[in-house]
Enzyme design. Structure first.
Site: not given
Length: 317
Positions: A17, A91, A127, A151, A173
């Site tokens: 990440d 993203e 993303k 996400t 998350f």
């Protein structure tokens, strides 16, 4: 003794990440994920200075700033792909989170820039925030062979809708869920198994297995190694360099935490828009954290734009 990181790799696919190529080279993950916050950090690294200059030099079209941002994201993704065997997640602008058509268009632009660099869709995940509009965009992109990573996923309703849309991968998350509960008066969990973020991912993973959904579950946003190890056995885990380092330093035993009991059942009726919005709305944590996450990613996107705008101005001046 084998490190916890190496033991974890036998149970889950480990993903980095970060956008830091030095960290990626050090820990050798299968995949890597980026977001506007991580790209902003990466843009400050000396190794990426030439990429910023190139993105500005190549920027074209009516929206040169937006084009420069896209080119920078793709250039950093391209550097990361030289170091990993799998995919990089790039993203879509968080400000498009409530616009399905604009999200699809931006995703296709990113894919085209990667294609121009000789990188195919088999190395990419687009993303997208797990809003209703984002999930619909992902559904369309998946049908066209562009795989997506959904996400900012906090609610069970988001997870169900993603699976039903045939999304390739979700990033539920963990740490941000714990953050919210602690901020709202919950005592610190006695064990990682009591962590509400860990419990959320466990529930989603078990639901996907029971109903035979193919969507990959990738636990994300970890605050400590206890959360990571409490999800050993999850399909994938995306972990910061700091926590990867801690796992590499320890040789304590890692046990499989998520076990597929083998029970299977037909999925329930499809979750329509009204039911999705109501169920998500009923989860105060998820409602607040999704909105907060989109705002934070948008803020970092604006900071990245300001950085590139200064370089564009200097170039034109």
């Amino acid at each position: 003794m084998t490190s916890q990181l190496e033991q974890l790799r036998t149970l889950s696919s480990v993903v980095a990440d970060t956008g830091d190529i030095d960290a990626i080279a050090r820990f050798q993950p299968m995949d890597a994920t980026t977001n506007p916050s991580l790209l902003l950090k990466a843009a400050a690294l000396p190794a990426y200075a030439p990429l910023l200059d190139a993105a500005v030099a190549q920027a074209s079209g009516d929206d040169k700033l937006g084009d420069a941002c896209d080119r920078l994201a793709v250039a950093i993704g391209g550097q990361i792909l030289k170091l990993i065997p799998g995919r990089v997640s790039t993203e879509v602008d968080a400000r498009l989170s409530f616009d399905t058509e604009a999200t699809v268009a931006k995703a296709k632009r990113i894919v085209q820039l990667y294609a121009d660099a000789g990188i195919g869709t088999d190395r990419l995940l687009i993303k997208i925030a797990s809003t209703w509009e984002g999930i619909r965009a992902a559904e369309q992109l998946e049908r066209e062979g562009i795989h997506c990573n959904l996400t900012l996923l906090f609610s069970f309703a988001q997870a169900v809708a993603c699976a039903e849309a045939g999304v390739f991968l979700i990033s539920p998350f963990v740490g941000r869920i714990l953050d919210w509960h602690l901020a709202n008066g919950m005592a610190k969990p006695a064990t990682p198994q009591d962590d509400p973020g860990v419990q959320s991912v466990q529930r989603i993973w078990q639901y996907y297995k029971r109903h035979d959904y193919r969507t990959v579950v990738m636990g994300a946003s970890f605050r400590n190694t206890g959360e990571v190890l409490a999800l050993a056995g999850c399909d994938r885990l995306t972990i910061s360099p700091e926590l990867l380092g801690e796992l590499a330093q320890s040789d304590a035993t890692v046990e499989r935490a998520l076990v597929d009991a083998g029970e299977r059942a037909a999925p329930p009726a499809t979750l329509g828009e009204a039911a999705f919005r109501w169920q998500h709305n009923e989860d105060a944590m998820a409602t607040e954290k999704l909105a907060d996450g989109i705002r934070k990613f948008a803020a970092d996107q604006r900071k990245l734009e300001a950085l590139l705008a200064a370089k564009l101005a200097a170039k034109l001046g």
